[in-house]
Design a protein around this motif. Sequence first.
Motif, PDB file in Angstrom:
ATOM      1  N   ASP A   1      31.101  52.286  66.153  1.00 59.09           N
ATOM      2  CA  ASP A   1      32.130  52.204  65.108  1.00 59.09           C
ATOM      3  C   ASP A   1      32.994  53.459  65.204  1.00 59.09           C
ATOM      4  OD1 ASP A   1      33.711  52.151  62.871  1.00 59.09           O
ATOM      5  OD2 ASP A   1      32.057  52.385  61.425  1.00 59.09           O
ATOM      6  N   PRO A   2      34.280  53.302  65.539  1.00 58.16           N
ATOM      7  CA  PRO A   2      35.124  54.487  65.738  1.00 58.16           C
ATOM      8  C   PRO A   2      35.174  55.385  64.503  1.00 58.16           C
ATOM      9  CG  PRO A   2      36.302  52.494  66.397  1.00 58.16           C
ATOM     10  CD  PRO A   2      35.022  52.051  65.754  1.00 58.16           C
ATOM     11  N   ASP A   3      35.075  54.785  63.320  1.00 55.55           N
ATOM     12  CA  ASP A   3      35.260  55.588  62.117  1.00 55.55           C
ATOM     13  C   ASP A   3      33.943  56.021  61.479  1.00 55.55           C
ATOM     14  OD1 ASP A   3      38.102  55.572  62.232  1.00 55.55           O
ATOM     15  OD2 ASP A   3      37.979  53.436  61.759  1.00 55.55           O
ATOM     16  N   GLY A   4      32.830  55.661  62.104  1.00 58.75           N
ATOM     17  CA  GLY A   4      31.532  56.104  61.605  1.00 58.75           C
ATOM     18  C   GLY A   4      31.072  57.365  62.300  1.00 58.75           C
ATOM     19  N   PRO A   5      29.951  57.916  61.865  1.00 55.70           N
ATOM     20  CA  PRO A   5      29.390  59.089  62.547  1.00 55.70           C
ATOM     21  C   PRO A   5      28.760  58.671  63.878  1.00 55.70           C
ATOM     22  CG  PRO A   5      27.903  58.353  60.818  1.00 55.70           C
ATOM     23  CD  PRO A   5      29.115  57.448  60.744  1.00 55.70           C
ATOM     24  N   LEU A   6      28.495  59.640  64.708  1.00 56.50           N
ATOM     25  CA  LEU A   6      27.865  59.352  65.998  1.00 56.50           C
ATOM     26  C   LEU A   6      26.453  58.817  65.746  1.00 56.50           C
ATOM     27  CD1 LEU A   6      28.398  59.750  69.100  1.00 56.50           C
ATOM     28  CD2 LEU A   6      27.150  61.915  68.885  1.00 56.50           C
ATOM     29  N   PRO A   7      26.135  57.603  66.236  1.00 56.10           N
ATOM     30  CA  PRO A   7      24.773  57.087  66.026  1.00 56.10           C
ATOM     31  C   PRO A   7      23.780  57.823  66.923  1.00 56.10           C
ATOM     32  CG  PRO A   7      26.056  55.543  67.361  1.00 56.10           C
ATOM     33  CD  PRO A   7      26.987  56.678  66.983  1.00 56.10           C
ATOM     34  N   PRO A   8      22.457  57.690  66.663  1.00 51.75           N
ATOM     35  CA  PRO A   8      21.460  58.326  67.534  1.00 51.75           C
ATOM     36  C   PRO A   8      21.607  57.817  68.963  1.00 51.75           C
ATOM     37  CG  PRO A   8      20.447  57.436  65.539  1.00 51.75           C
ATOM     38  CD  PRO A   8      21.853  56.924  65.564  1.00 51.75           C
TER      39      PRO A   8
ATOM     40  N   SER B   1      22.799  64.287  82.389  1.00 54.14           N
ATOM     41  CA  SER B   1      22.848  65.681  81.946  1.00 54.14           C
ATOM     42  C   SER B   1      22.500  65.809  80.469  1.00 54.14           C
ATOM     43  CB  SER B   1      24.254  66.236  82.189  1.00 54.14           C
ATOM     44  OG  SER B   1      24.401  67.441  81.484  1.00 54.14           O
ATOM     45  N   LYS B   2      21.383  66.463  80.204  1.00 53.87           N
ATOM     46  CA  LYS B   2      20.921  66.633  78.843  1.00 53.87           C
ATOM     47  C   LYS B   2      21.781  67.659  78.094  1.00 53.87           C
ATOM     48  CE  LYS B   2      16.526  67.483  76.497  1.00 53.87           C
ATOM     49  NZ  LYS B   2      15.075  67.667  76.703  1.00 53.87           N
ATOM     50  N   SER B   3      22.179  68.718  78.802  1.00 53.32           N
ATOM     51  CA  SER B   3      22.908  69.783  78.122  1.00 53.32           C
ATOM     52  C   SER B   3      24.263  69.282  77.648  1.00 53.32           C
ATOM     53  CB  SER B   3      23.060  70.994  79.033  1.00 53.32           C
ATOM     54  OG  SER B   3      23.879  70.671  80.138  1.00 53.32           O
ATOM     55  N   SER B   4      24.915  68.456  78.461  1.00 48.18           N
ATOM     56  CA  SER B   4      26.200  67.906  78.066  1.00 48.18           C
ATOM     57  C   SER B   4      26.023  67.046  76.807  1.00 48.18           C
ATOM     58  CB  SER B   4      26.765  67.075  79.227  1.00 48.18           C
ATOM     59  OG  SER B   4      27.691  66.124  78.742  1.00 48.18           O
ATOM     60  N   ARG B   5      24.994  66.182  76.789  1.00 50.80           N
ATOM     61  CA  ARG B   5      24.751  65.315  75.630  1.00 50.80           C
ATOM     62  C   ARG B   5      24.470  66.158  74.382  1.00 50.80           C
ATOM     63  NH1 ARG B   5      21.137  62.297  77.791  1.00 50.80           N
ATOM     64  NH2 ARG B   5      19.348  63.454  77.017  1.00 50.80           N
ATOM     65  N   GLU B   6      23.638  67.159  74.550  1.00 43.67           N
ATOM     66  CA  GLU B   6      23.278  67.973  73.388  1.00 43.67           C
ATOM     67  C   GLU B   6      24.477  68.737  72.829  1.00 43.67           C
ATOM     68  OE1 GLU B   6      20.001  70.222  74.867  1.00 43.67           O
ATOM     69  OE2 GLU B   6      18.543  68.642  74.395  1.00 43.67           O
ATOM     70  N   ARG B   7      25.313  69.216  73.721  1.00 43.34           N
ATOM     71  CA  ARG B   7      26.514  69.923  73.257  1.00 43.34           C
ATOM     72  C   ARG B   7      27.402  69.009  72.430  1.00 43.34           C
ATOM     73  NH1 ARG B   7      27.003  72.653  78.121  1.00 43.34           N
ATOM     74  NH2 ARG B   7      28.492  71.141  78.912  1.00 43.34           N
ATOM     75  N   VAL B   8      27.527  67.761  72.889  1.00 44.75           N
ATOM     76  CA  VAL B   8      28.398  66.813  72.200  1.00 44.75           C
ATOM     77  C   VAL B   8      27.827  66.455  70.825  1.00 44.75           C
ATOM     78  CG1 VAL B   8      29.266  64.449  72.264  1.00 44.75           C
ATOM     79  CG2 VAL B   8      29.378  65.887  74.307  1.00 44.75           C
ATOM     80  N   ILE B   9      26.523  66.223  70.773  1.00 50.33           N
ATOM     81  CA  ILE B   9      25.879  65.886  69.499  1.00 50.33           C
ATOM     82  C   ILE B   9      26.007  67.061  68.524  1.00 50.33           C
ATOM     83  CG2 ILE B   9      23.631  65.401  68.408  1.00 50.33           C
ATOM     84  CD1 ILE B   9      22.925  63.851  71.052  1.00 50.33           C
ATOM     85  N   GLU B  10      25.798  68.262  69.044  1.00 49.73           N
ATOM     86  CA  GLU B  10      25.886  69.460  68.221  1.00 49.73           C
ATOM     87  C   GLU B  10      27.318  69.650  67.681  1.00 49.73           C
ATOM     88  OE1 GLU B  10      26.537  73.501  67.136  1.00 49.73           O
ATOM     89  OE2 GLU B  10      27.249  72.814  69.100  1.00 49.73           O
TER      90      GLU B  10
ATOM     91  N   ALA C   1      29.593  67.277  67.157  1.00 51.21           N
ATOM     92  CA  ALA C   1      29.868  66.250  66.137  1.00 51.21           C
ATOM     93  C   ALA C   1      29.260  66.657  64.799  1.00 51.21           C
ATOM     94  CB  ALA C   1      29.318  64.902  66.602  1.00 51.21           C
ATOM     95  N   GLU C   2      28.060  67.187  64.849  1.00 51.86           N
ATOM     96  CA  GLU C   2      27.393  67.584  63.599  1.00 51.86           C
ATOM     97  C   GLU C   2      28.066  68.799  62.975  1.00 51.86           C
ATOM     98  OE1 GLU C   2      23.289  68.096  64.608  1.00 51.86           O
ATOM     99  OE2 GLU C   2      22.926  65.919  64.693  1.00 51.86           O
ATOM    100  N   ARG C   3      28.361  69.807  63.812  1.00 48.57           N
ATOM    101  CA  ARG C   3      28.920  71.044  63.278  1.00 48.57           C
ATOM    102  C   ARG C   3      30.249  70.801  62.586  1.00 48.57           C
ATOM    103  NH1 ARG C   3      29.418  73.959  67.853  1.00 48.57           N
ATOM    104  NH2 ARG C   3      31.675  73.713  67.967  1.00 48.57           N
ATOM    105  N   GLU C   4      31.100  69.952  63.200  1.00 52.30           N
ATOM    106  CA  GLU C   4      32.433  69.752  62.623  1.00 52.30           C
ATOM    107  C   GLU C   4      32.534  68.474  61.797  1.00 52.30           C
ATOM    108  OE1 GLU C   4      35.849  70.806  64.789  1.00 52.30           O
ATOM    109  OE2 GLU C   4      34.799  72.222  66.086  1.00 52.30           O
ATOM    110  N   GLY C   5      31.429  67.725  61.691  1.00 53.80           N
ATOM    111  CA  GLY C   5      31.464  66.487  60.912  1.00 53.80           C
ATOM    112  C   GLY C   5      32.450  65.477  61.467  1.00 53.80           C
ATOM    113  N   LEU C   6      32.475  65.296  62.791  1.00 53.93           N
ATOM    114  CA  LEU C   6      33.473  64.433  63.426  1.00 53.93           C
ATOM    115  C   LEU C   6      32.996  62.985  63.480  1.00 53.93           C
ATOM    116  CD1 LEU C   6      34.447  66.698  66.494  1.00 53.93           C
ATOM    117  CD2 LEU C   6      35.590  66.553  64.260  1.00 53.93           C
ATOM    118  N   SER C   7      33.915  62.067  63.258  1.00 48.88           N
ATOM    119  CA  SER C   7      33.634  60.660  63.498  1.00 48.88           C
ATOM    120  C   SER C   7      33.588  60.416  65.009  1.00 48.88           C
ATOM    121  CB  SER C   7      34.729  59.794  62.866  1.00 48.88           C
ATOM    122  OG  SER C   7      35.949  60.000  63.565  1.00 48.88           O
TER     123      SER C   7
END
Lengths: 445, 445
Positions: free
Chosen positions: A319-326, A333-342, A344-350
């Motif tokens: 859902d483009p307007d929802g939060p990032l799902p699990p 690459s785990k580090s790339s994924r973790e950076r992106v998740i972090e 989204a959470e830090r800035e509260g991005l949809s």
Amino acid sequence: MTSRRQLRLGAFMRPVSIHTGAWRWPGAQADANFNLRHLTRYIQKLEAGKFDAFFMADHLAVLNMPIEALRRSHTVTSFEPFSLLSALAMVTERIGLIATASTTFDEPFHIARRFASLDHISEGRAGWNIVTTSNPDAALNFGRDSHMDHGDRYRRAREFHDVVTGLWDSFADDAFIRDAESGLFFDPERMHRLNHKGEYLSVRGPLHIARPVQGWPVIVQAGASEPGRQLAAETAELVFAAPSTLAGARSFYADVKGRMDRLGRPRDHLKILPAAFVVVGDTVEAARQKRLKLDSLVHYESAIASLSVALGHDASGFDPDGPLPPIPETNDSKSSRERVIELAEREGLSVRQLAQRLGGYAGLSFVGTAQTIADEMEQWLETEGSDGFNVMFPWLPGGLDDFVDQVVPELQRRGLFRTEYEGRTLRENLGLPRPANRFFAAPAG
Amino acid sequence: MTSRRQLRLGAFMRPVSIHTGAWRWPGAQADANFNLRHLTRYIQKLEAGKFDAFFMADHLAVLNMPIEALRRSHTVTSFEPFSLLSALAMVTERIGLIATASTTFDEPFHIARRFASLDHISEGRAGWNIVTTSNPDAALNFGRDSHMDHGDRYRRAREFHDVVTGLWDSFADDAFIRDAESGLFFDPERMHRLNHKGEYLSVRGPLHIARPVQGWPVIVQAGASEPGRQLAAETAELVFAAPSTLAGARSFYADVKGRMDRLGRPRDHLKILPAAFVVVGDTVEAARQKRLKLDSLVHYESAIASLSVALGHDASGFDPDGPLPPIPETNDSKSSRERVIELAEREGLSVRQLAQRLGGYAGLSFVGTAQTIADEMEQWLETEGSDGFNVMFPWLPGGLDDFVDQVVPELQRRGLFRTEYEGRTLRENLGLPRPANRFFAAPAG
């Protein structure tokens, strides 16, 4: 205040901006790729802001991207750096002019000559950003089916550097006599023929141009790999780094300067400038909103592809307007994924905002007021995260004007940045020594 | 008067002059090789004189000459043509900017990109002088032990031309939409990937720069050999010729234009400009004396070597101040010897004067008043010896000023030369058509 360690500021230039949505910003100069008047205005504004250097990024091919991203990209074409910087030398007096040139797809004789000529034309303001060109599409434009491997590219780059600097030393600084009375124009004893025969290159010389005003144009590097760091420690005088955090930057800084210690090179003969994307607002929140608005100009269909790549997971059904799902774990690459998740959470991005951030520009960013940005820059400088920054402007000319009109005076007020150029040449302004000619002693007296 | 056939004037530039003694002339700018202010003054004077083009001669090595000549030569070093012409584009508005670039020692992708960039920077004033580089010393600067043979060089040059022009056509003129509303920056359907695989070159493309303002920069050639003439007839729009007599020039002119007839190319799509060394005086005798004085600045020891080569006979034992003694026949070039003997007799030159003429500059010269020079130029134009001239100035700035201030007004008075530029681009001023894009039809309307 003048004894404080000084920030060095380069401007990382793509004519429209590094950000893929920038050309759609209201008032942006979307035709800047071929509009020299715009680029003249940009560099003159940078010079008014006492920037050390104008750094022209470059590629040797149309970048390989999906068609939806490509057709929306202002990065597809632009001026060639050498002709552009030679032209801009005529409308500026002090700012450095750094061109990118590839050691894989060009000839050392041409490169040496062109930089020497730019250095003469600009009266000592040229810099050479040495790249080995990792883009495989470039190889196809130069008659090669396959790309040279990474180790080979770096060994060739090292040899290429030695040949180019050797060619710059073809003439002693005092070789040209021009004595009309005796008829002697120059002293052939003060001309050196290189006669290089190496693993990758064979070049006789001499170069048919007088020694550059700076002895050698300033040597610039950007590689972060193991051989890239070693090449930088051995040869570079400016390094453009791309850390994503201060901790990562400090580790890179300590590593490269440590290599210099072991080589016996003084640490201040190399300045490390991380790329920093800077958005200035009257308040921190206003700056954040500007950035979100800029990101929103990135096309969603192409942005979502960037998000999928970063997550190692198809994000097109989110859902483009929802939060990032699990996101389930994968082998990617785990580090790339973790950076992106972090992020989204830090800035509260949809999901949409996150995708547009990645599709726009996702590297190190300073978003805030002139004060908070100066605070961050000061912190990086004082904790040895960097010697300065290679600033990226979110759009032009507005983002550039904001930086020069608001951040530069704040840095100057703190005694962290010059209020006048110290010298005439790029070396003088960066506090770098003029290299001795390896073949000739300096003139007496 | 405006319906008269018009002369085309290029300026053949070495910064100090083609003449080896010129730097010693009183008031000559001996440091012009690296003095951009001098070159700025020169090109602005040429533009005031409505010259079609500033043509930057070039080499890819220090020229091979005996040490006595070399140390006295101002031709040993100078700016690189591309950086110089890009800089000079910023201080001029209408004059064409022709750079020399080699098809033997460079890559078509680089060449295409650099000329396209110069054409954008100058708003349509670039020209490419295609050379195949016959100097064997150049090969040694580019990793080659032996030089490519003449036939190979020309076949490669033809293919190189096709690749470069194909790369210039990478984008349709209307490919860039920049519609901020829809977010479409350009139309990938209007981008062509060349995918060239030929005998000498393999280049994928597309070139990452918009189509040049002129479609293609003006194509210039100088080769006089059989394959050089054919390449010119097929591809060139300007030819720099080097005839020594009007009869020879007319024969060359008829040959090249005849080849164009057979290829179905209109004759006026190619302008033939012989190189002409022009010395202006208030009287014919004053001009002759100026030239003798200039020649006298050539060092005798190096000049006598030139005479020996031209005669095929050691001239070092001749009385410098006597007339040329009878020369025995040899197997060496008879035409060269006869030309030299004829020159000595016609002008009544001593051995010293003859040697210094050959060591200074021995090609086609017009030496006289503005009227007699205009008479000669008019005769060449009207008898199809040429379409104009590539003028060489005996020294700078004086010889250039004499030409612009005295000869140009005389040519204008006769209706043989423009008083204002006809258009904005070099093509428009030369009356050359803008090439169609071979891959895309012109935009409708």
